[in-house]
Design an enzyme around this catalytic site. Structure first.
Site, mmCIF file in Angstrom:
data_model
loop_
_atom_site.group_PDB
_atom_site.id
_atom_site.type_symbol
_atom_site.label_atom_id
_atom_site.label_comp_id
_atom_site.label_asym_id
_atom_site.label_seq_id
_atom_site.Cartn_x
_atom_site.Cartn_y
_atom_site.Cartn_z
ATOM 1 N N ALA A 129 -2.167 0.475 5.962
ATOM 2 C CA ALA A 129 -3.460 0.718 5.331
ATOM 3 C C ALA A 129 -3.582 -0.230 4.148
ATOM 4 O O ALA A 129 -2.579 -0.661 3.570
ATOM 5 C CB ALA A 129 -3.551 2.164 4.877
ATOM 6 N N GLY A 165 0.717 2.462 8.113
ATOM 7 C CA GLY A 165 -0.378 2.683 9.063
ATOM 8 C C GLY A 165 -0.363 1.695 10.224
ATOM 9 O O GLY A 165 -0.858 1.999 11.311
HETATM 10 N N1 DAK Z 1 -2.563 -3.719 1.940
HETATM 11 C C1 DAK Z 1 -3.233 -4.729 1.313
HETATM 12 N N2 DAK Z 1 -2.722 -5.955 1.129
HETATM 13 C C2 DAK Z 1 -1.471 -6.188 1.588
HETATM 14 C C3 DAK Z 1 -0.717 -5.193 2.258
HETATM 15 C C4 DAK Z 1 -1.326 -3.905 2.430
HETATM 16 N N3 DAK Z 1 -0.718 -2.904 3.089
HETATM 17 N N4 DAK Z 1 0.478 -5.721 2.583
HETATM 18 C C5 DAK Z 1 0.460 -6.997 2.164
HETATM 19 N N5 DAK Z 1 -0.705 -7.290 1.564
HETATM 20 C C6 DAK Z 1 -1.132 -8.575 0.948
HETATM 21 C C7 DAK Z 1 -0.296 -8.884 -0.280
HETATM 22 O O1 DAK Z 1 -0.795 -8.180 -1.383
HETATM 23 C C8 DAK Z 1 -0.483 -10.382 -0.386
HETATM 24 O O2 DAK Z 1 -1.772 -10.623 -0.934
HETATM 25 P P1 DAK Z 1 -1.969 -11.679 -2.161
HETATM 26 O O3 DAK Z 1 -1.021 -11.257 -3.219
HETATM 27 O O4 DAK Z 1 -1.633 -13.007 -1.535
HETATM 28 O O5 DAK Z 1 -3.417 -11.524 -2.509
HETATM 29 C C9 DAK Z 1 -0.516 -10.821 1.077
HETATM 30 O O6 DAK Z 1 -0.850 -9.641 1.823
HETATM 31 C C10 DAK Z 1 0.827 -11.349 1.565
HETATM 32 O O7 DAK Z 1 1.828 -10.374 1.287
HETATM 33 P P2 DAK Z 1 3.156 -10.691 0.446
HETATM 34 O O8 DAK Z 1 2.944 -11.817 -0.486
HETATM 35 O O9 DAK Z 1 3.639 -9.397 -0.127
HETATM 36 O O10 DAK Z 1 4.129 -11.169 1.610
HETATM 37 P P3 DAK Z 1 5.714 -11.068 1.648
HETATM 38 O O11 DAK Z 1 6.145 -11.844 2.807
HETATM 39 O O12 DAK Z 1 6.297 -11.393 0.310
HETATM 40 O O13 DAK Z 1 6.031 -9.519 1.917
HETATM 41 C C11 DAK Z 1 5.763 -7.380 3.014
HETATM 42 C C12 DAK Z 1 5.666 -8.926 3.118
HETATM 43 C C13 DAK Z 1 5.174 -6.812 4.316
HETATM 44 C C14 DAK Z 1 7.230 -6.948 2.920
HETATM 45 C C15 DAK Z 1 4.982 -6.907 1.771
HETATM 46 O O14 DAK Z 1 3.672 -7.475 1.795
HETATM 47 C C16 DAK Z 1 4.832 -5.423 1.698
HETATM 48 O O15 DAK Z 1 5.762 -4.673 1.381
HETATM 49 N N6 DAK Z 1 3.623 -4.910 1.960
HETATM 50 C C17 DAK Z 1 3.305 -3.536 1.897
HETATM 51 C C18 DAK Z 1 3.737 -2.863 3.163
HETATM 52 C C19 DAK Z 1 3.579 -1.370 3.080
HETATM 53 O O16 DAK Z 1 4.180 -0.680 2.276
HETATM 54 N N7 DAK Z 1 2.749 -0.856 3.974
HETATM 55 C C20 DAK Z 1 2.487 0.542 4.032
HETATM 56 C C21 DAK Z 1 1.238 0.763 3.297
HETATM 57 S S1 DAK Z 1 0.907 2.462 3.122
HETATM 58 C C22 DAK Z 1 -3.931 7.675 4.451
HETATM 59 C C23 DAK Z 1 -3.436 7.605 5.687
HETATM 60 C C24 DAK Z 1 -2.579 6.579 6.025
HETATM 61 C C25 DAK Z 1 -2.198 5.683 5.104
HETATM 62 C C26 DAK Z 1 -2.743 5.747 3.848
HETATM 63 C C27 DAK Z 1 -3.595 6.711 3.526
HETATM 64 N N8 DAK Z 1 -4.779 8.719 4.087
HETATM 65 C C28 DAK Z 1 -4.616 9.981 4.767
HETATM 66 C C29 DAK Z 1 -5.560 8.655 2.928
HETATM 67 C C30 DAK Z 1 -1.285 4.661 5.400
HETATM 68 C C31 DAK Z 1 -0.631 4.098 4.378
HETATM 69 C C32 DAK Z 1 0.056 2.859 4.503
HETATM 70 O O17 DAK Z 1 -0.012 2.180 5.484
#
Ligand code: DAK
Length: 261
Positions: free
Chosen positions: A67, A112
């Site tokens: 997400a 997500g």
């Molecule tokens: N959302 C938005 N932007 C994201 C993103 C995300 N999930 N993941 C990465 N990006 C963006 C980064 O911010 C960066 O943008 P800029 O800084 O260049 O503007 C760009 O994508 C490239 O990412 P990185 O620079 O971080 O790239 P790396 O290779 O260094 O790292 C990484 C890759 C995948 C390890 C890292 O980006 C990372 O940890 N990302 C977050 C992954 C994560 O934790 N995903 C889970 C998100 S929580 C809900 C229901 C469901 C959900 C939420 C609410 N409700 C019931 C309300 C689900 C939640 C989730 O999915």
């Protein structure tokens, strides 16, 4: 042709490919992205020439990093509820679609992103794919069915480990856990997925549709009720033109041409 901003929607050899196309944000799911995918799935549903769907991510790095975390900043309860509902709507649309959906995991599938991949019927991972329910790292839990679908796919022991620790696993480990069907070398990924999808598109559509529904619905029911459902479904499939075509082709020693009727 339909107009989209955040996805690419293509049709080729009976296969519809939906590509999440925000590589600069690792194909994170904003509400707009989700709504576009749902719209594409409605077209798939209406198009009888389309037999299989492939869902994948643009670029080499990510299927989807989950997400959109940036859109979550300062989110209130009502917005969070809406986001949860929209994501669930997508997952249910994937599960209820009467055609098989393949998640082609071409890089990160996190949070997500993994949840949406798990709502697909089959998962093919490239060697560089990395998967995890990483929500815990930002103080969250999976909200699009991750606690439930992950557990059903790989069992409680490993599901709890992944959800509690937020650790990211590689493609090989995901295959060993039964989370993905197969792992493919990165340089052959797109063509292998397409080839697999085209082969699936040639299978009998009525039988696939009924088998998908039975496996999904049966998982929620008692064995007794599920076996009764199977008999009903068997009756439906047995009365299809596809079965007659399959039997004729067998007798005539030729390849069947199924019409989905
Ligand atoms: N959302 C938005 N932007 C994201 C993103 C995300 N999930 N993941 C990465 N990006 C963006 C980064 O911010 C960066 O943008 P800029 O800084 O260049 O503007 C760009 O994508 C490239 O990412 P990185 O620079 O971080 O790239 P790396 O290779 O260094 O790292 C990484 C890759 C995948 C390890 C890292 O980006 C990372 O940890 N990302 C977050 C992954 C994560 O934790 N995903 C889970 C998100 S929580 C809900 C229901 C469901 C959900 C939420 C609410 N409700 C019931 C309300 C689900 C939640 C989730 O999915």
């Amino acid at each position: 042709m339909m107009e989209f901003k955040y996805i690419i929607y293509e049709k080729n050899e009976g296969v519809a490919t939906i590509t999440l196309n925000r590589p600069e944000a690792l194909n994170a799911f904003s509400e707009e992205v989700i709504n576009e995918v749902i719209r594409a799935l409605e077209d798939v549903k209406a198009d009888e020439n389309i037999r299989v769907v492939v869902l994948t991510g643009a670029g080499e790095k990510a299927f989807s990093a989950g997400a959109d975390i940036k859109a979550m900043k300062g989110m209130n309860a009502l917005k969070a509820r809406k986001l949860s509902q929209t994501g669930e709507k997508l997952c249910v649309a994937l599960e209820n679609l009467e055609k098989p959906v393949i998640a082609a995991i071409n890089g990160y599938a996190l949070g997500g992103g993994l949840e949406v991949a798990m709502a697909c019927d089959l998962r093919i991972a490239s060697e560089n794919a990395r998967m995890g329910q990483t929500e815990i790292n930002i103080g969250l839990i999976p909200g699009w069915g991750g606690t439930q679908r992950l557990t059903r796919l790989i069992g409680m022991t490993k599901a709890k480990e992944l959800v509690f620790t937020g650790k990211i696993i590689d493609a090989k480990t995901a295959e060993q856990l039964g989370l993905v069907n197969m792992v493919v070398p990165q340089d052959k990924f797109r063509e292998t997925v397409q080839q697999f999808a085209v082969e699936l598109a040639q299978k009998a559509p009525v039988a696939i549709k009924v088998a998908k529904a039975l496996i999904n619905k049966g998982a929620e029911a008692s064995l007794d009720a599920a076996l009764a459902l199977e008999s009903e479904g068997f009756g439906v499939v047995a009365s299809s033109e596809d079965l007659q075509e399959g039997v004729s082709a067998f007798i005539e020693k030729r390849k069947p041409v199924f019409k989905g009727k």
